[in-house]
Scaffold this active site. Structure first.
Site, mmCIF file in Angstrom:
data_model
loop_
_atom_site.group_PDB
_atom_site.id
_atom_site.type_symbol
_atom_site.label_atom_id
_atom_site.label_comp_id
_atom_site.label_asym_id
_atom_site.label_seq_id
_atom_site.Cartn_x
_atom_site.Cartn_y
_atom_site.Cartn_z
ATOM 1 N N HIS A 103 61.836 -55.338 58.563
ATOM 2 C CA HIS A 103 61.850 -56.616 59.285
ATOM 3 C C HIS A 103 60.854 -57.570 58.660
ATOM 4 C CE1 HIS A 103 57.975 -56.351 61.478
ATOM 5 N NE2 HIS A 103 58.192 -55.054 61.476
ATOM 6 N N CYS A 104 61.158 -58.879 58.791
ATOM 7 C CA CYS A 104 60.224 -59.925 58.366
ATOM 8 C C CYS A 104 59.641 -60.538 59.626
ATOM 9 C CB CYS A 104 60.942 -60.962 57.504
ATOM 10 S SG CYS A 104 62.306 -61.796 58.343
ATOM 11 N N ALA A 105 59.207 -61.789 59.559
ATOM 12 C CA ALA A 105 58.563 -62.419 60.715
ATOM 13 C C ALA A 105 59.535 -62.683 61.853
ATOM 14 C CB ALA A 105 57.899 -63.727 60.291
#
Length: 462
Positions: free
Chosen positions: A25-27
């Protein structure tokens, strides 16, 4: 929001844990590499509690949860799907490797650059923001530039740009499969105090030393990008090949020693100067287009940047922007990207007022606000692309805003910040620079907002 329940339902709608190759996952987004995307129930996923949108791009199926939520969903999701395990034999393939396997060569190259530069963006943003705030304080006489605290903060603000080769060396070595600390050493060699620091200097000329029939300029690589990338890539090749032939008993002594010595000589004799010429050539070519195409360049780049975001390769532009900062001292590309970003926010805001479904309104308003702060994925994938016309309206708004900021020569002194926060890194280049930037944003937002209202959106009632 029940994160455990969402994770369990999500696993089922993705076709079961057997259909998931890897996840990260990213932000704002959960990023998944799937065996068969035809097994995914995309519409049902978009109706899950907390989901703001879902889409497939760059070899990944991505689900938008938003800042603060995605990491809380990922933890139970990783447990549910078996992505977290202590058994090394049961762990799935590296997410980056799984993604790259599904990409074409050009997309893999862009992904590699993205992986190198995204981790160092916080350092550049912090330095650029502080530099911008100091510039505002100096321009408006809010502080005495000769004071001790101002001078100290000034050192803080320039540090990341001066040691940029070390930051890139660490990140690039990780990406190329080498030792990141050797990458840091190579970066440190390239900015050694015995070398003339060209960052911020214009008239200074370096001394030369004569080695192996080569005249080598004692010129540092502070702020440079391409020379460091090329050098660290070669360093990793040398290191990996040495490890194949050096016995394990002496590997710790021989491999780092030979790697640093050989890479150092190669850097100063060939790769460094070649990389500097290449980087300067790219900057000069872009500047030529910028100076001669005028507002037309801003019109095209501002209008098409959102399409580039769809591919996920926009992070690779940071390498070009860092080169511009080193070569000409200003980043004129970032304001164009910023116009595209805030235009998507303007279109998303219009969707909020037009929408009748509570779910759409719930997503549109925070997503639009996020775009005004420079994070566009939630509004692009969760709102505007879903209804298409708002996305088109935002492309037009971004094009007109981009044309304006190019026409008025708006620039920034860093990269990584767009939208409203970019005001801070536009301020050091003058008050008029900030005023023109704000006018450009107003044009982009207003045009995209009005066009979205005119185009209307057609919701599918459920």
């Amino acid at each position: 929001m029940d994160y455990q329940k969402t994770a369990k339902e999500l696993t089922t709608l993705l076709g079961g844990k057997e259909n998931i190759i890897s996840a990260t996952h990213c932000a704002t987004r959960l990023r998944l590499v799937m065996k068969d995307e035809d097994l995914i129930d995309k519409e049902a996923i978009e109706e899950l509690d907390g989901v703001k949108g879902a889409f497939s791009s760059s070899g990944q199926f991505q689900i938008i949860f938003g800042t603060g939520s995605v990491n809380k969903v990922y933890e139970p999701f990783a447990r549910e799907t078996g992505l977290e395990t202590d058994d090394e034999n049961q762990k799935p393939v590296s997410h980056d490797e799984a993604v790259k396997q599904k990409m074409n060569p050009l997309a893999r190259f862009a992904k590699t650059l993205s992986n190198i530069f995204v981790p160092i963006i916080p350092a550049i943003v912090a330095s650029g923001l502080l530099m911008g705030l100091l510039g505002m304080m100096k321009a408006f006489n809010w502080a005495d530039p000769s004071s001790a605290i101002f001078q100290m903060l000034d050192m803080f603000s320039s540090a990341a740009f001066i040691i940029l080769p070390i930051l890139i060396g660490v990140s690039a070595a990780k990406e190329f499969g080498g030792n990141p600390y050797l990458g840091a050493v190579i970066g440190g060699i390239m900015i050694h105090p015995n070398l003339l620091n060209p960052w911020g200097l214009t008239e200074a000329k370096p001394e030369y030393m004569h080695l192996f029939n080569f005249d080598i300029a004692l010129l540092g690589y502070q702020g440079t990008v391409i020379p460091v990338l090329l050098t660290v890539y070669i360093m990793c090749l040398i290191e990996k090949n040495l490890r194949k032939v050096v016995p394990n008993s002496i590997d710790l002594l021989v491999t780092p020693f030979v790697t640093v010595i050989v890479t150092g000589f190669v850097t100063f004799i060939a790769v460094g100067p070649l990389g500097r010429i290449l980087g300067t050539g790219i900057s000069n070519a872009l500047t030529y287009v910028y100076d001669h195409a005028g507002f037309l360049a801003g019109l095209i780049f501002g209008g098409t940047y959102s399409l580039i975001v769809l591919t996920g390769v926009h992070h690779s532009f940071h390498a070009i922007e860092a080169g511009l900062l080193n070569d000409i001292g200003r980043n004129y590309l970032l304001p164009i990207w910023a116009m595209s970003n805030v235009a998507q926010g303007g279109a998303g805001l219009a969707v909020f007022f037009l929408a009748k479904r509570a779910k759409t309104k719930e997503i549109a308003l925070p997503a639009a606000f996020s775009a005004f702060l420079g994070i566009t994925e939630p509004v692009i994938f969760g709102v505007n692309l879903r209804y298409r016309k708002p996305f088109i309206a935002a492309m037009i708004g971004g094009a007109l805003g981009g044309a304006f900021v190019v026409f008025t020569k708006v620039a920034a002194n860093a990269y990584g910040l767009t939208g409203i926060p970019m005001i801070a890194i536009a301020a050091p280049l003058g008050l008029q620079n900030v005023v023109n930037y704000v006018i450009g944003m107003l044009i982009a937002v207003a045009v995209s907002f009005i066009l979205t209202i005119i185009f209307k959106v057609k919701e599918v009632e459920k």
